[in-house]
Design an enzyme around this catalytic site. Sequence first.
Site, PDB file in Angstrom:
ATOM      1  N   GLY A  48       0.830  -1.192   0.000  1.00 52.63           N
ATOM      2  CA  GLY A  48       0.000   0.000   0.000  1.00 52.63           C
ATOM      3  C   GLY A  48       0.867   1.244   0.000  1.00 52.63           C
ATOM      4  N   ARG A 198       2.154 -14.057   5.452  1.00 52.26           N
ATOM      5  CA  ARG A 198       1.501 -13.294   4.395  1.00 52.26           C
ATOM      6  C   ARG A 198       0.725 -14.224   3.480  1.00 52.26           C
ATOM      7  NH1 ARG A 198       6.494  -9.574   2.155  1.00 52.26           N
ATOM      8  NH2 ARG A 198       6.660  -8.127   3.899  1.00 52.26           N
ATOM      9  N   ASP A 314      15.354   0.634   1.588  1.00 51.20           N
ATOM     10  CA  ASP A 314      15.662  -0.285   2.678  1.00 51.20           C
ATOM     11  C   ASP A 314      17.163  -0.422   2.920  1.00 51.20           C
ATOM     12  OD1 ASP A 314      13.035  -0.732   3.196  1.00 51.20           O
ATOM     13  OD2 ASP A 314      12.954  -2.747   2.373  1.00 51.20           O
ATOM     14  N   ALA A 327       7.976   1.471   1.558  1.00 55.78           N
ATOM     15  CA  ALA A 327       8.108   1.693   0.121  1.00 55.78           C
ATOM     16  C   ALA A 327       7.862   3.155  -0.226  1.00 55.78           C
ATOM     17  CB  ALA A 327       7.141   0.795  -0.642  1.00 55.78           C
TER      18      ALA A 327
END
Length: 439
Positions: A48, A198, A314, A327
């Site tokens: 997201g 996940r 990252d 992100a």
Amino acid sequence: MQDEPLDVAIVGGGIAGLTLARGLLTRNVTVRVYERAHSLREIGAGIGFTPNAERAMKAVDPLIHAAFKKVATRNTSDWFQWVDGYHEAGGDPRQTEEKLLFKLYLGERGFEGCARADFLDELVKSIPAATVEFQKSLDKIVDWGDGEKLLLTFHDGTEAQADAVIGCDGIRSRVRQLVLGEENPASYPHYSHKYAARGLIPMDKAKAALGDYKSSTRFMHLGPDAHALTFPVAMGSLLNVVAFVSDPEEWPYSDRMTASATKTEVAAAFNTFGPTVRTIIDLLPDQIDKWAVFDTYDHPVTTFAYDRICLSGDAAHAAAPHHGAGAGFCIEDAAVLCSLMVTASSTIRESRSSKAEIIRAAFATYDAVRRERAQWLVDSSRRIGELYEWQDPQAGRDTDKCRHEADWRAHTIWDYDIDAMLNGTSEEYSRRLKALVKN
């Protein structure tokens, strides 16, 4: 060398690297991406982007934002809802309701999700194939001095040259190791003592088991020592699930951050939760992977820039995913770096300062602009993960305290002024360039 155009090497071809590459190409900066894998691919399920990230996309290149919106799944509500996943009574989640603890307004079409692979595929379409070289696992970066380009050597024996190197090679960054030193604990991420299971659930199954409302928008299901995030992706055809579990043990693997697990193992951490969360876990496949949550919290990166090398995404500031902002911060980084590299490129053609000095000043500016905010995210992501699992010593299970913490931390991320960031970048770089001339 001073008369030659600036050329930039990006190490890593994930979302961070390709976003930056697209922004530099749009600004006519020569760039080459070196990716260690056989192809461009994204691991993980859904992703997201918060409102600040969408504004940063537009600053890097409006095409990137259009690409995201093309694959983004619209929530049925513009509110992000935090619910008590633990005390829900009953047995059938279609007939029960998790208590709403608090909700935050996302803005119209805010914080939408998509499948990581779908977004990466859209980015790939915007990058000329010749820009990316595959199976390039970085070994060393050699600096022969200001009058020469940097030399990149790879494990396959090949070499490349560039004026500047930007490490976008992720949480286990080789560039970070080279910048900070291989013996430095800050060169490596460390286990946060949480892992995530996940999965993507077909939406027809999710709706049949949970009902339309619980599967059509963004929920954070809170509880003791575990919590779960759910939101729709893939144009509403899949429900993305990230189930987090606290783990007091050390991560047993030194060479990987994922491990095979069973649904039964993960379900054990949620067996006292309410029917909605238990059903969500039950909808996951029998065989799943556990993703260890590593970050740079324990040993923060002391600098994002070293000479003509810098770290982005990252590689610079790996954060736990509890804010859903990692992100997006990569894209904020890219906006700053694009601004700096295009200014550096034009300055090199006009300035009496050396190309190396101009690049060093650019990367020092990037470090000054980005490090404080990015490291705040690393810290806050740890803290908010504890809050969601009622482990925070100040907030505990107090709804008002949890709401307050979640609210100000979220808005620190979401409300960030990208234009002000870029204006500040320009001013800081101009100051540093003027100092070069005086010296």
